[in-house]
Design a protein around this motif. Structure first.
Motif, mmCIF file in Angstrom:
data_model
loop_
_atom_site.group_PDB
_atom_site.id
_atom_site.type_symbol
_atom_site.label_atom_id
_atom_site.label_comp_id
_atom_site.label_asym_id
_atom_site.label_seq_id
_atom_site.Cartn_x
_atom_site.Cartn_y
_atom_site.Cartn_z
ATOM 1 N N GLY A 104 32.499 47.130 42.270
ATOM 2 C CA GLY A 104 33.302 48.284 41.908
ATOM 3 C C GLY A 104 33.134 48.655 40.457
ATOM 4 O O GLY A 104 32.689 47.861 39.634
ATOM 5 N N HIS A 105 33.516 49.900 40.164
ATOM 6 C CA HIS A 105 33.519 50.382 38.793
ATOM 7 C C HIS A 105 34.826 51.115 38.541
ATOM 8 O O HIS A 105 35.249 51.944 39.348
ATOM 9 C CB HIS A 105 32.343 51.328 38.541
ATOM 10 N N SER A 106 35.472 50.785 37.437
ATOM 11 C CA SER A 106 36.667 51.460 36.975
ATOM 12 C C SER A 106 37.778 51.396 38.023
ATOM 13 O O SER A 106 38.124 50.308 38.486
ATOM 14 C CB SER A 106 36.302 52.899 36.590
ATOM 15 N N ASN A 136 37.484 49.335 41.210
ATOM 16 C CA ASN A 136 37.847 47.910 41.194
ATOM 17 C C ASN A 136 39.273 47.720 41.691
ATOM 18 O O ASN A 136 39.569 46.781 42.430
ATOM 19 C CB ASN A 136 37.747 47.335 39.779
ATOM 20 N N ALA A 194 40.450 45.609 44.909
ATOM 21 C CA ALA A 194 41.444 44.544 44.741
ATOM 22 C C ALA A 194 42.662 44.802 45.622
ATOM 23 O O ALA A 194 43.178 43.870 46.265
ATOM 24 C CB ALA A 194 41.848 44.422 43.277
ATOM 25 N N PHE A 212 32.626 39.262 44.493
ATOM 26 C CA PHE A 212 33.215 40.511 43.989
ATOM 27 C C PHE A 212 32.850 40.635 42.519
ATOM 28 O O PHE A 212 33.135 39.754 41.722
ATOM 29 C CB PHE A 212 34.733 40.483 44.185
ATOM 30 N N LYS A 213 32.179 41.749 42.185
ATOM 31 C CA LYS A 213 31.795 42.019 40.794
ATOM 32 C C LYS A 213 32.419 43.338 40.368
ATOM 33 O O LYS A 213 32.301 44.340 41.071
ATOM 34 C CB LYS A 213 30.281 42.073 40.650
ATOM 35 N N THR A 214 33.083 43.300 39.205
ATOM 36 C CA THR A 214 33.717 44.505 38.684
ATOM 37 C C THR A 214 33.042 44.939 37.396
ATOM 38 O O THR A 214 32.531 44.110 36.637
ATOM 39 C CB THR A 214 35.220 44.293 38.403
ATOM 40 N N CYS A 226 36.661 47.659 34.216
ATOM 41 C CA CYS A 226 38.109 47.531 34.383
ATOM 42 C C CYS A 226 38.381 46.187 35.053
ATOM 43 O O CYS A 226 37.902 45.943 36.152
ATOM 44 C CB CYS A 226 38.653 48.667 35.244
ATOM 45 N N VAL A 247 40.520 43.305 36.988
ATOM 46 C CA VAL A 247 41.585 43.268 37.992
ATOM 47 C C VAL A 247 41.902 41.829 38.393
ATOM 48 O O VAL A 247 41.170 40.902 38.054
ATOM 49 C CB VAL A 247 41.188 44.078 39.250
ATOM 50 N N GLN A 255 33.580 39.650 36.246
ATOM 51 C CA GLN A 255 33.911 40.960 35.714
ATOM 52 C C GLN A 255 33.097 41.234 34.446
ATOM 53 O O GLN A 255 32.793 40.318 33.696
ATOM 54 C CB GLN A 255 35.410 41.028 35.397
ATOM 55 N N THR A 273 42.483 47.651 32.087
ATOM 56 C CA THR A 273 42.324 46.265 32.520
ATOM 57 C C THR A 273 43.672 45.567 32.641
ATOM 58 O O THR A 273 44.503 45.643 31.742
ATOM 59 C CB THR A 273 41.396 45.508 31.551
#
Length: 109
Positions: A18-20, A23, A27, A47-49, A52, A54, A65, A78
């Motif tokens: 996810g991005h921004s 994410n 979550a 899970f890679k962010t 931002c 989470v 992250q 964040t």
């Protein structure tokens, strides 16, 4: 809700990225599954962010992250710095048109 629907239909991705605010969406979907007793659906997922930080529920496998050191928007949004890696000199955008300051997510997948 879409992510939960995909899992309910049998999807079992090995990785979520996810991005921004994406994410936050991922979550929230993971927490919904967790709260409804469906932790086994996502258990062990990576899970890679980006952009931002989470929180995640128990059962997520690998969780990493990334945030740019110049990403003021990402810093503002964040809520968790857990497993955060700082990417020097990068802003919030993932657009490679900004060659020297975009977040190169392909380098971290």
């Amino acid at each position: 809700q879409t992510i939960v629907d995909l899992y309910a239909a049998g999807a079992r991705p090995a990785m979520l990225v996810g991005h921004s605010k994406g994410n936050v969406d991922i979550a929230n979907a993971l927490f919904k599954m967790y709260n409804e007793g469906n932790q086994s659906w996502y258990e062990g997922v990576t899970f890679k962010t980006f952009g931002c930080g989470v929180n995640v529920p128990d059962g997520v496998g690998s969780f990493q992250q990334y945030i740019g050191t110049l990403d003021t928007l990402g810093y503002t949004n964040t809520v968790s710095w857990r497993n955060m890696t700082y990417v020097y000199g990068r802003y919030h955008t993932t657009n490679p048109f900004y060659a020297f300051t975009y977040m190169p997510i392909q380098n971290y997948l």
